[in-house]
Design a protein around this motif. Structure first.
Motif, PDB file in Angstrom:
ATOM      1  N   ASN A 777      29.649  13.015  41.051  1.00 13.97           N
ATOM      2  CA  ASN A 777      29.220  12.542  39.739  1.00 13.97           C
ATOM      3  C   ASN A 777      27.925  13.246  39.346  1.00 13.97           C
ATOM      4  O   ASN A 777      26.980  13.311  40.141  1.00 13.97           O
ATOM      5  CB  ASN A 777      29.012  11.021  39.784  1.00 13.97           C
ATOM      6  CG  ASN A 777      28.734  10.439  38.409  1.00 13.97           C
ATOM      7  OD1 ASN A 777      27.668  10.638  37.853  1.00 13.97           O
ATOM      8  ND2 ASN A 777      29.705   9.715  37.876  1.00 13.97           N
ATOM      9  N   MET A 805      26.153  13.872  44.183  1.00 17.02           N
ATOM     10  CA  MET A 805      25.621  13.262  42.952  1.00 17.02           C
ATOM     11  C   MET A 805      24.325  13.996  42.622  1.00 17.02           C
ATOM     12  O   MET A 805      23.236  13.612  43.062  1.00 17.02           O
ATOM     13  CB  MET A 805      25.390  11.771  43.164  1.00 17.02           C
ATOM     14  CG  MET A 805      26.660  11.007  43.550  1.00 17.02           C
ATOM     15  SD  MET A 805      26.341   9.283  43.932  1.00 17.02           S
ATOM     16  CE  MET A 805      25.821   8.667  42.331  1.00 17.02           C
ATOM     17  N   CYS A 832      23.026  14.946  47.604  1.00 15.33           N
ATOM     18  CA  CYS A 832      22.369  14.305  46.450  1.00 15.33           C
ATOM     19  C   CYS A 832      20.984  14.947  46.345  1.00 15.33           C
ATOM     20  O   CYS A 832      19.979  14.389  46.814  1.00 15.33           O
ATOM     21  CB  CYS A 832      22.277  12.792  46.643  1.00 15.33           C
ATOM     22  SG  CYS A 832      23.886  11.978  46.793  1.00 15.33           S
TER      23      CYS A 832
END
Length: 855
Positions: A777, A805, A832
Motif C-alpha cells: 500500500n 507500505m 516500510c
C-alpha cells in the motif's frame, strides 16, 4: 550526396537524438519520477505473490528452486534501490537562485536515474513469471512413521526393539516379521524402530506403508509413488510395479515397513524386489498372524510383541487417570479393570481415558460388573478382552449421538483422514441430531461429540487440520458393532456385496474398491439410509436402475467416481437429504429433481457451469462448490431461489456479473445473495470490486471467508471464523464495511483512498480483530491516528504484519486508551521505508497499562 555529407548527417542525427533525450529528461523529470512509484508497487505485489507461493510450497515440505531464490534476492535489491531513490528525491534541490530558477542539473540527474531504475524494475518484474516455485524433495522418512506420539518405552519392549534392530543390522537378513495380537502395540513399535534406526543411521530412506485387511494394490502403489516422488501415469498394476522397482533401485539403503498384513502380499507385483541390485533394501512386516509372516511372506526372522507386564499395565493406567489412582476407595476396582485389560495397551488406554475424570466409586464398580457380564466376541487376531474394553468405552459414552457418529467413522477405509465437515453433512442428512433447523448448531454438536470420542481414545487426531482417524483395532470393533446392532455394513469383498444385495434390514452400506466387482443392475435394500462408494476404478459404471430399490436413502457419498451423466434412477430418491460427489461427472442436471435435498457438496473436475436446474432445490440448506476449481458460471437466479440456504461455499473462479449491466445476464450477481435471508456462512471471492452492491447479506453473516478484489493464498487460511481480504478503493456506501467490524482476520492490499486504517475503516476500534495484515500500500500513513479514538482499540489483536507500505509513518500517532493492544504478541514489519518509530508499540506489548479493575 558525397561520403562526407552522409557522415555529417549521421552525426547530426545522433547529436539531435541525444539532445532530445536530454531535453526529455529535463521536461518530464516529474512524471518520470512519479511513474516510478506505481512500477515499484507492481513489483512489490509480484514479489509478495511469489513469496506467498514460496511460503505455501515450504509448508508443503517442498524445496525452492534456486532461480526463484535468486529472483527474490535481486528484486529486494532493486526495490531497496528504488525506495532509497524515491525517499532521497523528496530532499533533492530542484531550484537554484533562491527558488527563482530551476536547477537543471539536479532535474536532469534525477529524471535520468528514475528512467534507469524504472527499466531495471520492469526487467526484474518481467522475469518473475514461474510455472513452479518449488519441487518435492524426497524426505528420508515418508509415511505415518514420522510421528510416534504416545510411545511408551516399557522394559518388556526393549528386548523386542533390540531384537528388531539387530536383525536390521544383519547382512544375511532382509525380511523381518513382527507379530502379535491386535492392540498389543506393533505399529508403535515399528515406528520406534524407524526412530532408532534413523538415530543409528542404518538406512538412507524409510518408507512406511499401511496395508490393512483388504489391500488394494493400486492404492498402495499410488501411496508408494507419492512418497518416493514418482509420478505414475499408467493404470496397469504390473507396469506401475515395474516403475516402482526401477525407482527403488535409485536408493542405496532403504527400509520399507509394511504394517498390518492379513494375508499373502505379492511384493514383486507391488513393486518391491530383493534382487542383487537391491541388496541395501530391507523389509519390516507387522501382522497379527505368525503364519502369514513365516509361511506366506517368507520372513527370515519373526519377533513377537507380547502383552505388557502387570506392573507396566498398572503404571500405564495410573499415568492416564492421574491422582484418581491414589484414592483408596477407587484402587481395588481400578486393579480389577487393569486385570480385565490383559496387558493390551489399546484396551488400557481406551478404558483409562474413559474413566480418567470419574470420581464416583459407583461408576468404577459398574465398569467392573459390565466387563464380567459382557459376552466375548471373536475377531481374528484380537483378544476377546480388547473387544470388551472398546465396546464398554463406547457404551459408557451414554450418548446415541456419539455412538452413531463413531460407527459412521468406521465406514471409511482404514487409516483414512475423515473430514469433520463431512461428518456434519452426513449427520444432518441422517437426522442424527434430531430436527435441528441450523447447520451451525449441528456443527457445534459434532465438534463436541468428536472431542468426547477423542478424549476416550475412540477417535484419533487426523494427519490434517479438521480431520480424525480410527485405530485399526478400534475400527474392527466398531465395524462389528455397526453390523450387529445397527445393520451398518462395510463391504469387504464380492461375497459381502452379494449377501447385502437384497437384504431388507440394511441401514448403511459402504462400498470401497473391490477387484473384479460389477454393480448389480438394481440394488434392492428398501430400508437403506446411507450409501458410500469410494476409490472405484474408472471403468466401473453405475447402472441406470441401480438406485430404484433404495427409496428410503437419505445420504449418498460418491468419491473418486467417473460418470458422463448420473444414472436416471436418482429420480427415485425422493427422501435424499445429503449428496456429496467427488471426481468427474460431466452432467449433474438430474440433481435438480431431488427436491428434498438439504445438503449438496460437489468437488468435480472439468465442471465449468452449474446447471440452472440446481435452482429447483428450494429446501437446500448447505451448498458447497468450493472444490470445483473450474467452475465459472452460475446462471442468474439459481442461488436466489434457495430461500432457506444457510451456508454457501464458492470457488474463486466464479465470474460474477456486473450489477445492472444489462437485462440479459448469463451469470450470477452478488446482489442475488441479498435474497438469502437465512444465509449465515459464506466463502466467496469477488475479483472485480466494482460489482459490489450494498450487499445486505453481509449484515447477517456469522462466519465468512470473503476476498474482494483479490483471492486467498495458502498462507492466509488462518484458524478464524471471520476472515476478510480487501484490495479495493474506499467507498462510503459499500456493504463490506459491516464485515470490517466483525472480522477476526483482516488482510488489506492497496486500499485506494485510505490513509488512516482505524478512523476510515472502523471507527469503533476493530473490537473483534485478532490478526491484521497490510501489504503493498502506498497511501496508508497511520494504522491509528488521533481522530476518532473514543475507546479501546484492537483490544484482542494478537498479531500485526506490515510490509511494502512506502508511506507508512507510524503505527500509532496518539495516546491510546487502556485495554488497547492487550493481547498483541507478534509484530512483523518489512519494507516500510518511511516508518519512523516502532518503540511505542513494543513498550505497549511489554508493559501494557493496567486494566480499569487493576488500578
Amino acid at each position: 550526396m558525397n561520403f562526407l555529407e552522409l557522415i555529417g548527417e549521421k552525426i547530426l542525427d545522433c547529436v539531435l537524438a541525444a539532445l532530445g533525450r536530454n531535453l526529455d529528461y529535463l521536461i518530464h523529470y516529474k512524471s518520470n519520477v512519479d511513474n516510478l512509484i506505481p512500477q515499484v508497487i507492481y513489483l512489490l505485489d509480484a514479489k509478495d505473490s511469489i513469496q506467498n507461493e514460496v511460503a505455501a510450497a515450504r509448508r508443503n515440505l517442498m524445496e525452492i528452486h534456486p532461480h526463484v531464490q535468486t529472483w527474490l534476492t535481486r528484486s529486494d535489491g532493486i526495490i531497496a534501490e528504488a525506495e532509497e531513490f524515491i525517499r532521497n528525491n523528496g530532499q533533492a534541490k530542484m531550484t537554484c537562485c533562491n527558488g527563482w530558477c530551476p536547477n537543471l542539473k539536479s532535474r536532469y540527474q534525477v529524471s535520468k536515474r528514475a528512467i534507469e531504475i524504472g527499466l531495471k524494475v520492469k526487467e526484474i518484474k518481467d522475469e518473475g513469471k514461474f510455472d513452479r516455485v518449488g519441487y518435492r524433495k524426497s524426505p528420508q522418512v515418508v509415511g505415518t512413521a514420522t510421528s510416534n506420539t504416545g510411545y511408551e518405552a516399557f522394559e518388556s519392549r526393549m528386548q523386542t526393539l533390540t531384537g528388531v534392530l539387530e536383525a536390521l543390522k544383519d547382512p544375511k537378513i532382509n525380511r523381518i516379521g513382527v507379530y502379535g495380537m491386535g492392540g498389543v502395540g506393533k505399529t508403535m513399535l515399528a515406528k520406534e524402530v524407524v526412530k532408532q534406526a534413523q538415530k543409528d543411521q542404518l538406512f538412507d530412506k524409510y518408507l512406511f506403508l499401511v496395508v490393512s485387511k483388504d489391500p488394494v494394490l493400486k492404492n498402495i502403489q499410488r501411496e508408494m509413488a507419492e512418497r518416493l516422488g514418482l509420478k505414475l501415469e499408467v493404470e496397469s498394476e504390473s507396469v506401475r510395479g515395474d516403475q516402482l522397482r526401477e525407482r527403488l533401485k535409485q536408493e542405496k539403503k532403504t527400509l520399507i515397513i509394511i504394517d498390518d498384513i492379513w494375508e499373502a502380499l505379492n511384493l514383486e507385483y507391488l513393486g518391491i524386489s530383493f534382487g542383487d541390485d537391491q541388496k541395501g533394501c530391507k523389509l519390516l512386516l507387522t501382522s497379527r498372524f505368525y503364519n502369514v509372516l513365516c509361511n506366506d511372506m517368507d520372513t527370515q526372522k519373526q519377533i513377537p510383541v507380547e502383552v505388557l507386564l502387570k506392573n507396566e499395565a498398572r503404571n500405564l493406567f495410573e499415568k492416564i487417570v492421574g491422582d484418581l489412582a491414589k484414592r483408596p476407595e477407587i484402587q481395588p476396582n481400578m486393579l480389577k479393570i487393569v486385570e480385565e485389560c490383559s496387558g493390551l495397551p489399546i484396551a488400557i488406554k481406551t478404558v483409562a481415558n474413559t474413566l480418567k475424570n470419574e470420581k464416583d466409586i459407583k461408576v468404577w464398580e459398574d465398569a467392573v460388573n459390565m466387563f464380567k457380564m459382557s459376552e466375548p466376541i471373536k475377531i481374528a487376531g484380537m483378544d476377546e478382552k480388547v473387544y470388551k474394553s472398546i465396546k464398554w468405552s463406547c457404551e459408557f459414552l451414554k450418548s446415541n449421538e456419539a455412538k452413531s457418529l463413531w460407527l459412521l467413522c468406521s465406514l471409511h477405509r482404514e487409516d483414512y483422514n475423515i473430514k469433520v465437515e463431512d461428518l456434519i453433512k452426513y449427520g444432518v442428512g441422517l437426522s442424527l441430531f434430531g430436527n435441528l433447523d441450523k447447520i451451525e448448531v449441528a456443527r457445534g454438536r459434532v465438534h463436541t461429540l468428536v472431542k468426547r470420542l477423542k478424549d476416550s481414545s475412540l477417535l484419533l487426531e487426523g494427519d490434517y487440520n479438521g480431520t480424525v482417524k480410527m485405530h485399526d483395532v478400534i475400527r474392527d470393533v466398531a465395524i462389528n458393532i455397526a453390523a450387529e446392532e445397527k445393520q451398518m455394513f462395510m463391504i469387504r469383498n464380492t461375497t459381502d456385496l452379494q449377501e447385502r444385495l437384497n437384504c431388507e434390514d440394511s441401514r448403511a452400506i459402504s462400498l470401497p474398491y473391490i477387484d473384479d466387482c460389477d454393480l448389480p443392475k438394481r440394488f434392492e435394500c428398501p430400508n437403506l439410509h446411507l450409501f458410500f462408494m469410494f476409490d472405484q476404478k474408472e471403468t466401473l459404471g453405475i447402472p441406470i436402475s441401480f438406485f430404484e430399490g433404495l427409496k428410503e436413502l437419505r445420504v449418498i457419498s460418491l468419491s473418486q467416481t467417473w460418470f458422463e451423466i448420473l444414472p436416471s434412477s436418482h429420480l427415485s430418491l425422493e427422501k435424499l437429504r445429503a449428496l456429496t460427489l467427488k471426481g468427474t461427472v460431466k452432467d449433474v442436471t438430474i440433481i435438480g429433481e431431488l427436491k428434498n435435498l438439504k445438503i449438496l457438496s460437489l468437488s468435480l473436475k472439468i465442471f465449468e457451469q452449474l446447471p440452472k436446474e440446481i435452482g429447483h432445490l428450494t429446501h437446500l440448506q448447505l451448498l458447497d462448490l468450493e472444490e470445483c476449481s473450474d467452475l465459472k458460471v452460475i446462471p442468474p437466479n439459481v442461488l436466489s431461489n434457495m430461500k432457506i440456504l444457510q451456508e454457501l461455499y464458492l470457488p474463486r473462479t466464479v465470474e460474477w456479473e456486473v450489477e445492472e449491466q444489462s437485462t440479459e445476464r448469463s451469470n450470477v450477481m452478488v446482489s442475488e445473495l441479498d435474497n438469502l435471508y437465512h444465509l449465515i456462512m459464506l466463502h466467496v471471492h469477488i475479483q472485480n470490486s466494482k460489482i459490489l452492491p450494498k450487499a445486505m447479506v453481509f449484515e447477517r453473516l456469522v462466519s465468512y471467508r470473503i476476498a474482494i478484489g483479490s483471492y486467498f493464498s495458502g498462507g492466509e487460511m488462518l484458524d478464524a471464523s471471520r476472515i476478510l481480504k480487501l484490495n479495493i478503493s474506499l467507498q462510503s456506501d459499500d456493504g463490506y464495511k459491516v464485515l470490517l467490524r466483525k472480522c477476526e482476520a483482516l488482510f488489506l492490499r492497496e486500499m485506494k483512498g485510505v490513509k488512516n486504517i482505524l478512523y476510515e475503516l472502523d471507527s469503533e476500534g476493530f473490537q473483534s480483530l485478532k490478526h491484521l495484515t497490510v501489504q503493498g500500500n502506498d497511501e496508508i500513513q497511520y494504522i491509528i491516528k488521533s481522530m476518532g479514538v473514543l475507546g479501546s482499540v484492537f483490544p484482542i489483536l494478537e498479531s500485526i504484519n506490515l510490509s511494502n507500505m512506502i508511506n507508512l509513518k507510524r503505527i500509532c500517532n496518539t495516546r491510546l486508551p487502556a485495554e488497547s493492544f492487550r493481547n498483541l504478541r507478534v509484530v512483523k514489519v518489512s519494507k516500510c521505508c518511511n516508518l519512523e518509530c516502532l518503540l511505542l508499540i513494543y513498550v505497549w506489548m511489554l508493559f501494557p497499562p493496567p486494566r480499569n479493575g487493576d488500578r
